[in-house]
Design a protein around this motif. Structure first.
Motif, short mmCIF file in Angstrom:
data_model
loop_
_atom_site.label_atom_id
_atom_site.label_comp_id
_atom_site.label_asym_id
_atom_site.label_seq_id
_atom_site.Cartn_x
_atom_site.Cartn_y
_atom_site.Cartn_z
N GLY A 292 25.64 13.27 58.08
CA GLY A 292 24.76 13.75 56.94
C GLY A 292 25.64 14.65 55.92
N LYS A 293 25.08 14.69 54.87
CA LYS A 293 26.09 15.38 53.81
C LYS A 293 26.21 16.84 54.07
CE LYS A 293 25.89 17.14 49.02
NZ LYS A 293 25.44 16.98 47.67
N ALA A 294 25.31 17.52 54.62
CA ALA A 294 25.50 18.82 54.71
C ALA A 294 26.59 19.36 55.48
CB ALA A 294 24.27 19.72 55.34
N LYS A 295 26.62 18.86 56.74
CA LYS A 295 27.60 19.23 57.72
C LYS A 295 29.37 18.44 57.42
CE LYS A 295 26.31 19.94 62.06
NZ LYS A 295 26.56 21.42 62.22
N ALA B 247 28.83 18.46 67.76
CA ALA B 247 29.09 17.14 67.48
C ALA B 247 27.90 16.40 67.95
CB ALA B 247 30.12 16.31 68.05
N GLU B 248 27.43 16.53 69.23
CA GLU B 248 26.55 15.75 69.83
C GLU B 248 24.96 16.02 69.18
OE1 GLU B 248 24.61 16.60 73.74
OE2 GLU B 248 24.18 14.81 74.14
N ARG B 249 24.75 17.44 68.60
CA ARG B 249 23.52 17.79 68.04
C ARG B 249 23.71 17.19 66.62
NH1 ARG B 249 24.10 23.08 66.81
NH2 ARG B 249 25.42 23.54 68.66
N ALA B 250 24.57 16.96 66.15
CA ALA B 250 24.99 16.24 64.90
C ALA B 250 24.74 14.99 64.70
CB ALA B 250 25.98 16.68 64.02
N ILE C 145 27.90 13.76 76.03
CA ILE C 145 28.99 14.95 76.22
C ILE C 145 29.02 14.76 77.99
CG2 ILE C 145 29.91 17.25 76.63
CD1 ILE C 145 28.10 17.76 74.16
N VAL C 146 30.35 14.64 78.32
CA VAL C 146 30.46 14.28 79.89
C VAL C 146 31.54 15.48 80.15
CG1 VAL C 146 31.48 13.00 81.25
CG2 VAL C 146 30.49 11.98 79.54
N PRO C 147 31.32 15.92 81.30
CA PRO C 147 32.43 17.03 81.58
C PRO C 147 33.77 16.54 81.52
CG PRO C 147 30.71 17.00 83.37
CD PRO C 147 30.46 15.79 82.45
N ALA C 148 34.91 17.23 81.07
CA ALA C 148 36.04 16.60 80.98
C ALA C 148 36.78 15.80 81.87
CB ALA C 148 37.17 17.73 80.52
#
Ligand code: HXC
Length: 257
Positions: A151-154, A170-173, A179-182
């Protein structure tokens, strides 16, 4: 084909492409671009490849386009050699692609990840478009794909300030699917890729085509496009196999046709 800046590995129907310029945090110079695109196109032509994983190192997926290589260029150099345009061809690969991102995915690195179909992030991943800090703007689609993704805002904030965001944000957006443990990133990316590669290849290709169409057209046209493909999958042997396997209560064995 032998490559110098990438490693290419085959695991059954999955191909793994690893960026390998550790001395420059996988900065994307023209050689990397040429090699990644050539390798991806070669894999795309191979009917035995059902999914392509693109990854980097633990510290960096890619820290951006190569700043040292770009620094002396002028407008005519960039224009005449159509700098970075070959990257577009990665987005045109028809085989599904998975970006497995650990560490820095900045500038061109973030753009490269966004050119892939599925984006998995390690908890160490850091995304951003810091080009503005160098006096330039994104050049491999970042201003467009990041904006469509988050989206534009972020997108506007990230592009105007150059701020880096972590995996959680990044996941929330909506930039990454999970997301996975490295330490588990590559195994998880392989598992996702094996799952995709186990599907009917033409049907997976059409699925990718249909989802990507959402970024190119109106809802009505996109739904119409999906409907045409939906009707088309009934011309495959894999549709009969998939549905028969369900009815017979057994796993399907797709012939990719
Ligand atoms: C060339 C790079 C590079 C890059 C890192 N290196 N990123 N070389 N291009 N994008 C090199 C460094 O110069 C250094 O080489 C080595 O990799 C290790 O990097 P360090 O900076 O020493 O590591 P660290 O201190 O851990 O910092 C990591 C970092 C930082 C925060 C990721 O490297 C960084 O800010 N990099 C640039 C990020 C960036 O601005 N990306 C956007 C690029 S522009 P030496 O030889 O010193 O050991 C872009 C534009 C796209 O992508 C389209 C625009 C036209």
């Amino acid at each position: 084909t032998t490559y110098e800046t990438i490693l290419l590995e085959r695991k059954g129907r999955v191909a793994v492409l690893t960026l390998n310029r550790p001395e420059a945090l996988n900065a994307l110079n023209l050689q990397v671009m040429t090699e990644v695109v050539a390798a991806a196109e070669e894999l795309d032509r191979d009917p035995e490849v059902g999914c392509i994983v693109l990854t980097g190192s633990a510290k960096a997926f890619a820290a951006g386009a190569d700043i040292k290589e770009m620094r002396p260029q002028g407008y005519m150099d960039m224009y005449l050699s159509d700098w970075f345009t070959a990257w577009d061809r990665l987005g045109q690969v028809r085989t599904p692609t998975v970006a497995a991102v650990s560490g820095y995915a900045l500038g061109g690195g973030c753009e490269l990840a966004m050119l892939c179909d599925i984006l998995l992030a390690a908890d160490t991943a850091k995304f951003g478009q810091p080009e503005i800090r160098l006096g330039v703007i994104p050049g491999i689609g970042g201003s467009q794909r990041l904006t469509r993704a988050v989206g534009k805002a972020k997108a506007m904030e990230l592009c105007l300030t150059g701020r880096t965001m972590g995996a959680e944000e990044a996941e929330r957006a909506g930039l990454v699917s999970r997301i996975v443990p490295a330490a588990e990133l590559l195994a998880e990316a392989l598992s996702v890729a094996e799952t995709v590669a186990g599907m009917s290849k033409p049907v997976a290709m059409m699925t990718k085509e249909a989802v990507n169409r959402a970024f190119e057209t109106t809802l009505a046209e996109g739904v119409r496009f999906e409907r045409r493909l939906f009707h088309a999958v009934f011309a495959t042997a894999d549709q009969k196999e998939g549905m028969s396997a369900f009815v017979d209560k057994r796993p399907p064995h797709f012939i990719h046709g």
